[in-house]
Write a protein that holds these residues in place. Structure first.
Motif, mmCIF file in Angstrom:
data_model
loop_
_atom_site.group_PDB
_atom_site.id
_atom_site.type_symbol
_atom_site.label_atom_id
_atom_site.label_comp_id
_atom_site.label_asym_id
_atom_site.label_seq_id
_atom_site.Cartn_x
_atom_site.Cartn_y
_atom_site.Cartn_z
ATOM 1 N N GLU A 285 -5.579 18.093 1.001
ATOM 2 C CA GLU A 285 -5.670 17.370 -0.260
ATOM 3 C C GLU A 285 -5.746 18.346 -1.422
ATOM 4 O O GLU A 285 -6.415 19.378 -1.334
ATOM 5 N N ALA A 286 -5.047 18.003 -2.512
ATOM 6 C CA ALA A 286 -5.073 18.860 -3.698
ATOM 7 C C ALA A 286 -6.457 18.834 -4.335
ATOM 8 O O ALA A 286 -7.251 17.909 -4.086
ATOM 9 N N PRO A 287 -6.788 19.834 -5.141
ATOM 10 C CA PRO A 287 -8.118 19.904 -5.755
ATOM 11 C C PRO A 287 -8.426 18.695 -6.634
ATOM 12 O O PRO A 287 -7.560 17.865 -6.913
ATOM 13 N N ASP A 288 -9.677 18.624 -7.094
ATOM 14 C CA ASP A 288 -10.150 17.502 -7.912
ATOM 15 C C ASP A 288 -9.211 17.248 -9.089
ATOM 16 O O ASP A 288 -8.653 18.183 -9.682
ATOM 17 N N GLY A 289 -9.089 15.976 -9.414
ATOM 18 C CA GLY A 289 -8.242 15.589 -10.530
ATOM 19 C C GLY A 289 -6.813 15.318 -10.137
ATOM 20 O O GLY A 289 -5.993 14.959 -10.986
ATOM 21 N N GLN A 290 -6.488 15.491 -8.871
ATOM 22 C CA GLN A 290 -5.118 15.241 -8.403
ATOM 23 C C GLN A 290 -5.157 14.268 -7.221
ATOM 24 O O GLN A 290 -4.616 14.532 -6.160
ATOM 25 N N GLU A 291 -5.827 13.144 -7.442
ATOM 26 C CA GLU A 291 -6.020 12.169 -6.381
ATOM 27 C C GLU A 291 -4.679 11.676 -5.831
ATOM 28 O O GLU A 291 -3.760 11.370 -6.579
ATOM 29 N N GLY A 292 -4.610 11.605 -4.518
ATOM 30 C CA GLY A 292 -3.392 11.137 -3.866
ATOM 31 C C GLY A 292 -2.346 12.206 -3.669
ATOM 32 O O GLY A 292 -1.295 11.949 -3.090
ATOM 33 N N LEU A 293 -2.617 13.421 -4.133
ATOM 34 C CA LEU A 293 -1.661 14.519 -3.988
ATOM 35 C C LEU A 293 -2.132 15.496 -2.915
ATOM 36 O O LEU A 293 -3.329 15.680 -2.686
ATOM 37 N N TRP A 294 -1.154 16.101 -2.264
ATOM 38 C CA TRP A 294 -1.409 17.072 -1.204
ATOM 39 C C TRP A 294 -0.643 18.347 -1.511
ATOM 40 O O TRP A 294 0.346 18.335 -2.248
ATOM 41 N N HIS B 184 4.914 6.117 1.199
ATOM 42 C CA HIS B 184 4.214 4.828 1.170
ATOM 43 C C HIS B 184 4.158 4.198 2.557
ATOM 44 O O HIS B 184 3.181 3.521 2.903
ATOM 45 N N ASN B 185 5.191 4.407 3.364
ATOM 46 C CA ASN B 185 5.190 3.845 4.717
ATOM 47 C C ASN B 185 4.222 4.570 5.647
ATOM 48 O O ASN B 185 3.918 4.072 6.731
ATOM 49 N N HIS B 186 3.757 5.727 5.233
ATOM 50 C CA HIS B 186 2.681 6.396 5.991
ATOM 51 C C HIS B 186 1.317 5.839 5.585
ATOM 52 O O HIS B 186 0.492 5.494 6.436
ATOM 53 N N THR B 187 1.081 5.740 4.289
ATOM 54 C CA THR B 187 -0.235 5.322 3.816
ATOM 55 C C THR B 187 -0.522 3.854 4.110
ATOM 56 O O THR B 187 -1.684 3.461 4.243
ATOM 57 N N THR B 188 0.527 3.028 4.233
ATOM 58 C CA THR B 188 0.303 1.596 4.457
ATOM 59 C C THR B 188 0.582 1.148 5.880
ATOM 60 O O THR B 188 -0.001 0.179 6.359
ATOM 61 N N GLN B 189 1.505 1.842 6.579
ATOM 62 C CA GLN B 189 1.915 1.395 7.903
ATOM 63 C C GLN B 189 1.786 2.473 8.969
ATOM 64 O O GLN B 189 2.027 2.204 10.144
ATOM 65 N N ASN B 190 1.466 3.713 8.572
ATOM 66 C CA ASN B 190 1.418 4.835 9.511
ATOM 67 C C ASN B 190 2.733 4.957 10.277
ATOM 68 O O ASN B 190 2.753 5.220 11.479
ATOM 69 N N ALA C 70 6.974 13.573 3.329
ATOM 70 C CA ALA C 70 6.271 13.618 2.049
ATOM 71 C C ALA C 70 7.267 13.428 0.906
ATOM 72 O O ALA C 70 8.482 13.566 1.083
ATOM 73 N N VAL C 71 6.729 13.114 -0.265
ATOM 74 C CA VAL C 71 7.528 12.892 -1.470
ATOM 75 C C VAL C 71 7.061 13.878 -2.538
ATOM 76 O O VAL C 71 5.854 13.952 -2.811
ATOM 77 N N PRO C 72 7.955 14.668 -3.132
ATOM 78 C CA PRO C 72 7.521 15.570 -4.207
ATOM 79 C C PRO C 72 6.778 14.797 -5.298
ATOM 80 O O PRO C 72 7.147 13.670 -5.641
ATOM 81 N N ALA C 73 5.722 15.380 -5.836
ATOM 82 C CA ALA C 73 4.866 14.681 -6.796
ATOM 83 C C ALA C 73 5.637 14.163 -7.999
ATOM 84 O O ALA C 73 5.310 13.109 -8.544
ATOM 85 N N GLN C 74 6.692 14.868 -8.415
ATOM 86 C CA GLN C 74 7.441 14.456 -9.596
ATOM 87 C C GLN C 74 8.456 13.363 -9.295
ATOM 88 O O GLN C 74 9.063 12.805 -10.210
ATOM 89 N N ASP C 75 8.650 13.023 -8.015
ATOM 90 C CA ASP C 75 9.594 11.980 -7.618
ATOM 91 C C ASP C 75 8.952 10.616 -7.863
ATOM 92 O O ASP C 75 7.881 10.325 -7.311
ATOM 93 N N PRO C 76 9.572 9.738 -8.665
ATOM 94 C CA PRO C 76 8.946 8.450 -8.982
ATOM 95 C C PRO C 76 8.980 7.437 -7.845
ATOM 96 O O PRO C 76 8.288 6.420 -7.905
ATOM 97 N N ASN C 77 9.770 7.705 -6.796
ATOM 98 C CA ASN C 77 9.883 6.741 -5.699
ATOM 99 C C ASN C 77 8.672 6.844 -4.775
ATOM 100 O O ASN C 77 8.255 7.941 -4.405
ATOM 101 N N ARG C 78 8.102 5.697 -4.399
ATOM 102 C CA ARG C 78 6.957 5.704 -3.479
ATOM 103 C C ARG C 78 7.387 6.073 -2.062
ATOM 104 O O ARG C 78 6.579 6.533 -1.267
ATOM 105 N N LEU C 79 8.664 5.828 -1.743
ATOM 106 C CA LEU C 79 9.171 6.074 -0.393
ATOM 107 C C LEU C 79 9.855 7.429 -0.313
ATOM 108 O O LEU C 79 10.449 7.904 -1.289
ATOM 109 N N CYS C 80 9.825 8.031 0.852
ATOM 110 C CA CYS C 80 10.514 9.297 1.071
ATOM 111 C C CYS C 80 12.024 9.078 1.091
ATOM 112 O O CYS C 80 12.510 7.947 1.116
#
Length: 380
Positions: free
Chosen positions: A41-50, A68-74, A79-89
């Motif tokens: 997990e990324a440091p504080d202030g970057q919630e949801g980022l790795w 998103h299919n990992h966090t909701t359905q495993n 992974a998705v680059p942080a700057q990518d607006p799509n929730r899905l890979c």
């Protein structure tokens, strides 16, 4: 596919892993880098980022979100680059229709389908045929629909106008074996299905739109013959064609030039994937009793533009080894084929087309393509 290693502890990893069994690190596949890495997990202030996990080195500046299919359905480990607006890979966003996940059997079926699709995506990306980080959260490659039979509405596995449809029942081992026996096929897998149908997609892109129809016809025949009539004739004769092995990679390939191309395309993907796996283990080959020796299998997905004859020289003893290992475990041959000179000529054509495309459009720079197609195939 090659075997990956945990960048934190060095333990071997498989493509589907989500946790290192040695050091316990969380894992993710980074499509933009085509690599499996340990993440934290990324440091504080970057919630949801790795970020990639480091050991005794400067912390990585790269940031990712889990698909998103990992966090909701495993159901995904991309992974998705942080700057990518799509929730899905980049792989999951290619799936347009999911099976009804409220049906108890469907979550596992869907997971298996997505695993096979991610393996297909990896190979296509390595060959420079799909973009690994398309701009603005876009998608590149064929669209997928995973559907289930409804009363009076059976689902046909096939391709049409850039969309690959797969019957989710194929994810059930027993059902797939039943269909394999019914269709008289020596080889039928989820990954094989996807590779075959992707061949139809890339016929449209690389042959039709690529201006290669004349050279294609010299090798595979005239695709303008009536497709549906050809398939009906194929099934009417029970698929039996005398001496088909002389010119085709499979009996189904005799049905129509489009199917011949798709079967040959899938076979080429089988070839480069298995060779990459062998290369990742530093495999050396020698056929007992013969003066045939391969000092070391070369990874065709990381050597630029490998020579086709060299691939075949490595392929033949490698498939003999794989089959021998399978028989030692009481299993049927993993590779139940024998390639004739005629079939090899067609594989060479596929190799040359991909090599030409690969030299012009590397994976990182590939651009999304517009859907256009005309074929729809029965299960193959």
């Amino acid at each position: 596919m090659k075997t990956f290693h945990c960048q934190f502890c060095g333990h071997p990893l498989f493509f589907e892993n989500v946790q290192c069994l040695q050091c316990g690190s969380a894992l993710a596949f980074l499509p933009d880098r085509l690599n499996m890495v340990a993440i934290e997990e990324a440091p504080d202030g970057q919630e949801g980022l790795w970020r990639p996990r480091s050991r005794g080195r400067k912390a990585s500046d790269l940031r990712y979100r889990l698909c998103h299919n990992h966090t909701t359905q495993n159901a995904c480990n991309f992974a998705v680059p942080a700057q990518d607006p799509n929730r899905l890979c980049v792989s999951c966003r290619l799936t347009r229709v999911l099976p009804d996940l409220s049906v108890p059997a469907n979550p596992l079926r869907w997971y298996r389908l997505e695993v096979a699709k991610r393996r297909l995506f990896y190979a296509l990306a390595k060959l420079g045929l799909v973009a690994t980080n398309p701009p603005e959260g876009g998608a590149d490659g064929p669209i997928f629909e995973f559907l289930a039979d409804l009363p009076g509405q059976p689902v046909m596995t096939g391709h049409a106008q850039g969309v690959i449809t797969l019957n989710v029942a194929e994810a059930d081992d027993a059902e797939r074996v039943r269909r394999r026996e019914e269709m008289h096929e020596p080889y039928r897998t989820l990954l094989g299905h996807l590779r075959h149908e992707s061949g139809h997609y890339y016929w449209d892109r690389l042959i039709d739109e690529g201006g290669r129809t004349e050279s294609f016809r010299k090798v595979f025949g005239d695709e303008q013959q009536d497709y549906q009539a050809a398939l009906q004739a194929h099934y009417a004769r029970g698929g039996t064609v005398p001496d088909w092995q002389d010119s085709f990679v499979s009996e189904y390939a005799t049905a129509h030039p489009w199917e011949d191309w798709a079967e040959t395309w899938a076979h080429y993907l089988h070839m480069v994937d298995l060779l990459e796996t062998a290369a990742s283990y530093n495999t050396r080959l020698r056929i007992p009793g013969q003066d045939v020796e391969v000092e070391e299998v070369v990874n065709p997905l990381e050597t630029g533009h490998p020579d086709f004859d060299s691939l075949v020289e490595q392929w033949v003893p490698l498939t003999l080894l794989v089959n021998s290992l399978n028989r030692s475990l009481g299993q049927e041959d993993a590779y139940p084929f024998a390639l004739s000179p005629g079939a090899l000529d067609k594989l060479r054509y596929v190799h040359d087309v991909i090599s030409e495309t690969r030299s012009r459009t590397p994976a990182q720079g590939a651009q999304p393509q517009q859907d256009k197609g005309k074929t729809e195939s029965p299960p193959a």
